[in-house]
Design an enzyme around this catalytic site. Sequence first.
Site, PDB file in Angstrom:
ATOM      1  N   ASP A   1      20.402-114.368 -59.786  1.00 65.50           N
ATOM      2  CA  ASP A   1      20.416-112.914 -59.120  1.00 65.50           C
ATOM      3  C   ASP A   1      20.112-112.724 -57.606  1.00 65.50           C
ATOM      4  O   ASP A   1      21.114-111.730 -56.913  1.00 65.50           O
ATOM      5  CB  ASP A   1      20.035-112.204 -60.474  1.00 65.50           C
ATOM      6  CG  ASP A   1      20.683-111.941 -61.931  1.00 65.50           C
ATOM      7  OD1 ASP A   1      22.044-111.905 -61.951  1.00 65.50           O
ATOM      8  OD2 ASP A   1      19.609-111.370 -63.109  1.00 65.50           O
TER       9      ASP A   1
ATOM     10  N   GLU B   1      22.191-113.821 -64.917  1.00 62.90           N
ATOM     11  CA  GLU B   1      21.464-115.299 -64.529  1.00 62.90           C
ATOM     12  C   GLU B   1      21.689-116.087 -64.779  1.00 62.90           C
ATOM     13  O   GLU B   1      22.569-117.069 -64.510  1.00 62.90           O
ATOM     14  CB  GLU B   1      20.065-114.779 -64.381  1.00 62.90           C
ATOM     15  CG  GLU B   1      19.014-115.544 -63.927  1.00 62.90           C
ATOM     16  CD  GLU B   1      19.625-116.245 -62.610  1.00 62.90           C
ATOM     17  OE1 GLU B   1      19.375-114.894 -62.083  1.00 62.90           O
ATOM     18  OE2 GLU B   1      19.546-117.039 -61.989  1.00 62.90           O
TER      19      GLU B   1
ATOM     20  N   GLN C   1      18.964-106.501 -62.232  1.00 64.70           N
ATOM     21  CA  GLN C   1      18.108-107.625 -60.672  1.00 64.70           C
ATOM     22  C   GLN C   1      19.080-108.042 -59.574  1.00 64.70           C
ATOM     23  O   GLN C   1      18.683-107.513 -58.813  1.00 64.70           O
ATOM     24  CB  GLN C   1      17.595-109.166 -61.390  1.00 64.70           C
ATOM     25  CG  GLN C   1      17.526-109.875 -60.515  1.00 64.70           C
ATOM     26  CD  GLN C   1      16.398-111.162 -61.200  1.00 64.70           C
ATOM     27  OE1 GLN C   1      15.840-111.590 -60.082  1.00 64.70           O
ATOM     28  NE2 GLN C   1      16.434-111.352 -62.467  1.00 64.70           N
TER      29      GLN C   1
ATOM     30  N   GLY D   1      16.672-136.198 -50.915  1.00 63.04           N
ATOM     31  CA  GLY D   1      16.720-136.928 -49.564  1.00 63.04           C
ATOM     32  C   GLY D   1      16.135-138.136 -49.201  1.00 63.04           C
ATOM     33  O   GLY D   1      16.622-138.503 -50.165  1.00 63.04           O
ATOM     34  N   GLY D   2      16.789-138.449 -48.438  1.00 64.97           N
ATOM     35  CA  GLY D   2      16.336-139.681 -48.116  1.00 64.97           C
ATOM     36  C   GLY D   2      14.531-139.850 -48.337  1.00 64.97           C
ATOM     37  O   GLY D   2      14.509-141.410 -48.092  1.00 64.97           O
TER      38      GLY D   2
HETATM   39  N1  COA Z   1      26.414 -92.062 -65.110  1.00 62.69           N
HETATM   40  C1  COA Z   1      27.697 -92.544 -65.586  1.00 62.69           C
HETATM   41  N2  COA Z   1      28.240 -93.514 -66.337  1.00 62.69           N
HETATM   42  C2  COA Z   1      26.732 -94.532 -65.380  1.00 62.69           C
HETATM   43  C3  COA Z   1      26.824 -94.412 -64.790  1.00 62.69           C
HETATM   44  C4  COA Z   1      25.944 -92.851 -64.256  1.00 62.69           C
HETATM   45  N3  COA Z   1      25.503 -92.259 -63.241  1.00 62.69           N
HETATM   46  N4  COA Z   1      26.505 -95.605 -64.221  1.00 62.69           N
HETATM   47  C5  COA Z   1      26.697 -95.982 -64.715  1.00 62.69           C
HETATM   48  N5  COA Z   1      27.327 -96.022 -65.842  1.00 62.69           N
HETATM   49  C6  COA Z   1      28.611 -96.697 -66.773  1.00 62.69           C
HETATM   50  C7  COA Z   1      30.034 -97.214 -65.906  1.00 62.69           C
HETATM   51  O1  COA Z   1      31.006 -96.381 -65.380  1.00 62.69           O
HETATM   52  C8  COA Z   1      30.190 -97.958 -66.968  1.00 62.69           C
HETATM   53  O2  COA Z   1      31.223 -97.837 -67.510  1.00 62.69           O
HETATM   54  P1  COA Z   1      32.615 -98.277 -68.532  1.00 62.69           P
HETATM   55  O3  COA Z   1      32.653 -99.450 -68.827  1.00 62.69           O
HETATM   56  O4  COA Z   1      33.026 -97.380 -69.050  1.00 62.69           O
HETATM   57  O5  COA Z   1      33.674 -98.190 -67.170  1.00 62.69           O
HETATM   58  C9  COA Z   1      28.666 -98.458 -67.768  1.00 62.69           C
HETATM   59  O6  COA Z   1      28.309 -97.058 -67.155  1.00 62.69           O
HETATM   60  C10 COA Z   1      28.547 -99.386 -68.217  1.00 62.69           C
HETATM   61  O7  COA Z   1      28.624-100.354 -66.713  1.00 62.69           O
HETATM   62  P2  COA Z   1      28.425-101.712 -66.468  1.00 62.69           P
HETATM   63  O8  COA Z   1      27.782-102.716 -65.495  1.00 62.69           O
HETATM   64  O9  COA Z   1      29.256-102.931 -67.446  1.00 62.69           O
HETATM   65  O10 COA Z   1      27.055-102.506 -67.630  1.00 62.69           O
HETATM   66  P3  COA Z   1      26.521-102.868 -68.844  1.00 62.69           P
HETATM   67  O11 COA Z   1      25.480-103.200 -69.008  1.00 62.69           O
HETATM   68  O12 COA Z   1      27.375-103.240 -69.845  1.00 62.69           O
HETATM   69  O13 COA Z   1      27.133-104.793 -68.034  1.00 62.69           O
HETATM   70  C11 COA Z   1      25.778-106.583 -66.736  1.00 62.69           C
HETATM   71  C12 COA Z   1      25.987-105.318 -67.266  1.00 62.69           C
HETATM   72  C13 COA Z   1      24.989-107.027 -65.945  1.00 62.69           C
HETATM   73  C14 COA Z   1      26.518-107.979 -67.185  1.00 62.69           C
HETATM   74  C15 COA Z   1      27.305-106.088 -65.892  1.00 62.69           C
HETATM   75  O14 COA Z   1      27.273-105.094 -64.872  1.00 62.69           O
HETATM   76  C16 COA Z   1      28.643-107.286 -65.137  1.00 62.69           C
HETATM   77  O15 COA Z   1      28.420-107.863 -65.300  1.00 62.69           O
HETATM   78  N6  COA Z   1      28.053-106.893 -63.154  1.00 62.69           N
HETATM   79  C17 COA Z   1      27.872-107.603 -62.006  1.00 62.69           C
HETATM   80  C18 COA Z   1      27.209-109.187 -62.314  1.00 62.69           C
HETATM   81  C19 COA Z   1      26.035-108.879 -61.971  1.00 62.69           C
HETATM   82  O16 COA Z   1      25.470-108.250 -61.449  1.00 62.69           O
HETATM   83  N7  COA Z   1      24.752-109.395 -63.168  1.00 62.69           N
HETATM   84  C20 COA Z   1      23.757-109.812 -63.023  1.00 62.69           C
HETATM   85  C21 COA Z   1      22.699-108.713 -63.565  1.00 62.69           C
HETATM   86  S1  COA Z   1      21.025-108.901 -63.511  1.00 62.69           S
END
Ligand code: COA
Length: 415
Positions: free
Chosen positions: A168, A139, A17, A247-248
């Site tokens: 988010d 979030e 998001q 607020g006030g």
């Molecule tokens: N092709 C190949 N690999 C891909 C890719 C693509 N097109 N797009 C993503 N990936 C891989 C990434 O390289 C990563 O690999 P690695 O961990 O081996 O390096 C993997 O997919 C997963 O990415 P990640 O962001 O860790 O996803 P997740 O599902 O494990 O975590 C979150 C999700 C949201 C918790 C995390 O992305 C995060 O903390 N983001 C920052 C904060 C944020 O935006 N949070 C709010 C979300 S609404």
Amino acid sequence: MSKALDGVRILDFTHVQSGPTCTQLLAWFGADVIKVERAGAGDITREQLRDIPDVDSLYFTMLNHNKRSVTIDTKNPEGKLVLEALIQKCDVLVENFAPGALDRMGFTWERIQELNPRMIVASVKGFGPGPYEDCKVYENVAQCAGGAASTTGFDDGPPVVTGAQIGDSGTGLHLALGIVTALYQRTQTGRGQKVLAAMQDGVLNLCRVKLRDQQRLERTGTMKEYPQYPNGMFGEAVPRAGNASGGGQPGWILKCKGWETDPNAYIYFITQAPVWTKICNVIGKEEWASDPDYATPAARLPHLKDIFAEIERWTMTKTKFEAMQILNRYDIPCGPILSMKEIAEEPSLRKTGTIVEVDHPTRGKYLTVGNPIKLSDSPTEVKRSPLLGEHTDEVMTELGYSPEQISALRTAGAI
Ligand code: COA
């Protein structure tokens, strides 16, 4: 008509998001947003909270309007070359991977700068540098870590998270501002830069008034506009203030006619000082206007609970809309508690494009929230979200790949 961000190309590496809200806004302002997704799967939200089998969820469609979708395996060596070509062609790379994921893909800040020194690299992370910088964040974690949860809810209950996605979508908004600011600075410097919006920081920015109150509390030991005054005790930290306006001008949520069966038959009522006499007249307590215990804001503070109980006796005889109509006649600030059903059906929001009906090839018609920011010279036309990989060939052709090269990359699993 031209658009504010015409000519700006965004390499959109966002998912879920926070990042997608940011790039959707940029797309609405006219940027060409190319969303890179993993072949076969795509943004995880495509399949989350589905209401129709095998069709992109509303979660996805409502956060990814006006974008193009390409599928590239960024871990495939040939896929990486395609990504390099995109980095050279785009102005901004936006990402919200877990910390370190972009580096692990081989796209460090240094590498990106080598490829395109004008590139702006914009990231959402859960936390800024510090003890939690490596944590994954969603979030509600941000709402808790940014001070919103500890200050939301009622004093006799646990901390509460809000339905407004301040972690988010709120951080996505902050990031979008950082990006357009960096684009503006680039017109002077010719250089790209890193833009970071941490979700904890974004939430805290929206909770600024509560850090104000923390310091007031430490200095004076009390805060007169909080419901804890005079009925309760203050501790060391800003308490949860229920529905107090903060607020006030004291305010509270009051029952209206039908509250017994309708969970949203309520109105927010503000006892604004300049209209106090009118409030007294409307609710039939004319004597309060001159009573020294009620006539001034300071005198009223210890009686707020009783005052709102008396006003509620009046609001309970009216529907929230009837109460609105009467109170607005006297300029008494108030607001109905609108349900999502009522909002979805509100004609004025349809008229302004804040609520839009969109047609989608596999889902059919659905409602979405349009661009809440209206520019007179850059009107927003909300276009449906892309299907997974819908624009891969189109974007590859724009990058200069021939049909034969595209098909070879597809066979190699790079796209
Ligand atoms: N092709 C190949 N690999 C891909 C890719 C693509 N097109 N797009 C993503 N990936 C891989 C990434 O390289 C990563 O690999 P690695 O961990 O081996 O390096 C993997 O997919 C997963 O990415 P990640 O962001 O860790 O996803 P997740 O599902 O494990 O975590 C979150 C999700 C949201 C918790 C995390 O992305 C995060 O903390 N983001 C920052 C904060 C944020 O935006 N949070 C709010 C979300 S609404």
